[in-house]
Enzyme design. Structure first.
Site, PDB file in Angstrom:
ATOM      1  CG  ASP A   1     -56.089 -16.088  -7.139  1.00 44.50           C
ATOM      2  OD1 ASP A   1     -56.293 -15.074  -6.637  1.00 44.50           O
ATOM      3  OD2 ASP A   1     -55.515 -15.837  -8.377  1.00 44.50           O
TER       4      ASP A   1
ATOM      5  CG  ASN B   1     -46.551 -18.185 -15.215  1.00 41.51           C
ATOM      6  OD1 ASN B   1     -47.445 -17.519 -15.160  1.00 41.51           O
ATOM      7  ND2 ASN B   1     -46.500 -19.001 -14.344  1.00 41.51           N
TER       8      ASN B   1
ATOM      9  CG  HIS C   1     -50.539 -17.050 -13.283  1.00 39.68           C
ATOM     10  ND1 HIS C   1     -49.315 -17.096 -12.595  1.00 39.68           N
ATOM     11  CD2 HIS C   1     -50.788 -15.908 -13.332  1.00 39.68           C
ATOM     12  CE1 HIS C   1     -49.230 -16.218 -11.553  1.00 39.68           C
ATOM     13  NE2 HIS C   1     -50.251 -15.281 -12.288  1.00 39.68           N
TER      14      HIS C   1
ATOM     15  CD  GLU D   1     -48.739 -20.608 -11.674  1.00 37.15           C
ATOM     16  OE1 GLU D   1     -48.569 -20.230 -12.666  1.00 37.15           O
ATOM     17  OE2 GLU D   1     -47.983 -20.303 -10.721  1.00 37.15           O
TER      18      GLU D   1
HETATM   19  C1  F6R Z   1     -54.426 -12.631  -8.487  1.00 36.29           C
HETATM   20  C2  F6R Z   1     -54.473 -13.369  -9.758  1.00 36.29           C
HETATM   21  C3  F6R Z   1     -53.120 -13.496 -10.731  1.00 36.29           C
HETATM   22  C4  F6R Z   1     -52.576 -11.881 -10.992  1.00 36.29           C
HETATM   23  C5  F6R Z   1     -51.318 -11.989 -11.825  1.00 36.29           C
HETATM   24  C6  F6R Z   1     -50.983 -10.505 -12.360  1.00 36.29           C
HETATM   25  O1  F6R Z   1     -55.534 -12.656  -8.054  1.00 36.29           O
HETATM   26  O2  F6R Z   1     -55.290 -14.119  -9.998  1.00 36.29           O
HETATM   27  O3  F6R Z   1     -53.283 -14.126 -11.648  1.00 36.29           O
HETATM   28  O4  F6R Z   1     -53.560 -11.217 -11.679  1.00 36.29           O
HETATM   29  O5  F6R Z   1     -50.476 -12.602 -11.271  1.00 36.29           O
HETATM   30  O6  F6R Z   1     -50.427 -10.122 -11.005  1.00 36.29           O
HETATM   31  P1  F6R Z   1     -50.031  -8.394 -11.132  1.00 36.29           P
HETATM   32  O7  F6R Z   1     -51.243  -7.651 -11.419  1.00 36.29           O
HETATM   33  O8  F6R Z   1     -49.363  -8.221  -9.543  1.00 36.29           O
HETATM   34  O9  F6R Z   1     -48.924  -8.434 -12.219  1.00 36.29           O
END
Ligand code: F6R
Length: 237
Positions: free
Chosen positions: A67, A136, A138, A143
């Site tokens: 992303d 959450n 995702h 989301e």
């Molecule tokens: C990032 C992504 C998100 C993260 C998730 C966890 O490229 O796709 O899904 O993997 O938000 O983020 P952290 O590791 O910062 O807790």
């Protein structure tokens, strides 16, 4: 669904790294899909170390990213382009033409996303998808309540995601409201998936994602139906 219990984020990273190493040994031109965020930082550090020690090469590897924030250019320090260069690509031998990250500045975002899907298709599919998970539920920036059939597209970020990611942007107001993300269907088509989650903050959501009924409120729960998923976590669920 396989769960590997690690003792720490370092151990999660070591295990993830050895899975990546095994994949690239098996197939030099493997197709990877990579995450950003806090969780994989030690994994990238370890991969860079392995590269320096001559134990791994990314020369032939195709690297897609999950992303990118919409509206941030590649030079913006909070963009995922920047993150990937700063933490990984600047230090390994991955070829520029083999790196695919969505362009957060694309005016024609629909075309950008469709082209990304086409590029994945052309490779014959992602061999190894590495995921983090949001508090959450995702994965990527898919989301809660999004369709399990989604493809790469522009999405609105949940307020909880914006809050969780707001630190480098200094305020919630400055935190992007939208992002381009690979879809859940695209994720599910990967041949192998590993999901990394570290720290008690993630415990509840990982438990729900893997033990509750599959439901759109928890996008990661769809992973229960994938044939080859491993969650590597440093807490008990
Ligand atoms: C990032 C992504 C998100 C993260 C998730 C966890 O490229 O796709 O899904 O993997 O938000 O983020 P952290 O590791 O910062 O807790």
């Amino acid at each position: 669904m396989k769960i590997i219990n690690a003792k720490s984020c370092q151990e999660i990273s070591d295990i993830a790294t050895s899975i990546i190493l095994k994949q690239i040994k098996k197939k030099k031109n493997s197709v990877l899909c990579l995450p950003t965020g806090k969780t994989p930082l030690l994994m990238y550090k370890k991969l860079v170390q392995l590269f320096h020690d001559g134990k791994i090469s990314f020369e032939k590897v195709l690297c897609f990213n999950l992303d990118e924030y919409y509206g941030l250019n590649k030079e913006n320090k909070n963009s995922y382009h920047y993150y990937m260069r700063k933490n990984f690509f600047n230090f390994v031998d991955a070829e520029d033409e083999n790196i695919f990250i969505l362009d957060g500045m694309a005016k024609n975002f629909k075309k950008e996303c469709d082209d990304f899907e086409k590029k994945i298709k052309k490779t014959n599919g992602i061999d190894l998808m590495i995921l983090g998970i949001g508090e959450n539920g995702h994965i990527g920036f898919n989301e809660p309540e999004g369709s399990f059939l989604s493809r790469t597209r522009l999405v609105n970020l949940d307020i909880s995601t914006r809050r969780a990611n707001s630190k480098p942007f200094k305020s919630l107001r400055n935190t992007p409201k939208r992002a381009l993300t690979i879809g859940l269907k695209t994720i599910m088509e990967a041949k192998q998936i590993i999901l990394l989650a570290s720290g008690n903050k993630k415990k509840n959501i990982v438990k729900k994602a893997f033990k509750d009924k599959i439901n759109k409120k928890i996008p990661a729960s769809i992973l229960q139906t994938h044939k080859n998923v491993t969650a590597i976590i440093d807490f008990k669920i």
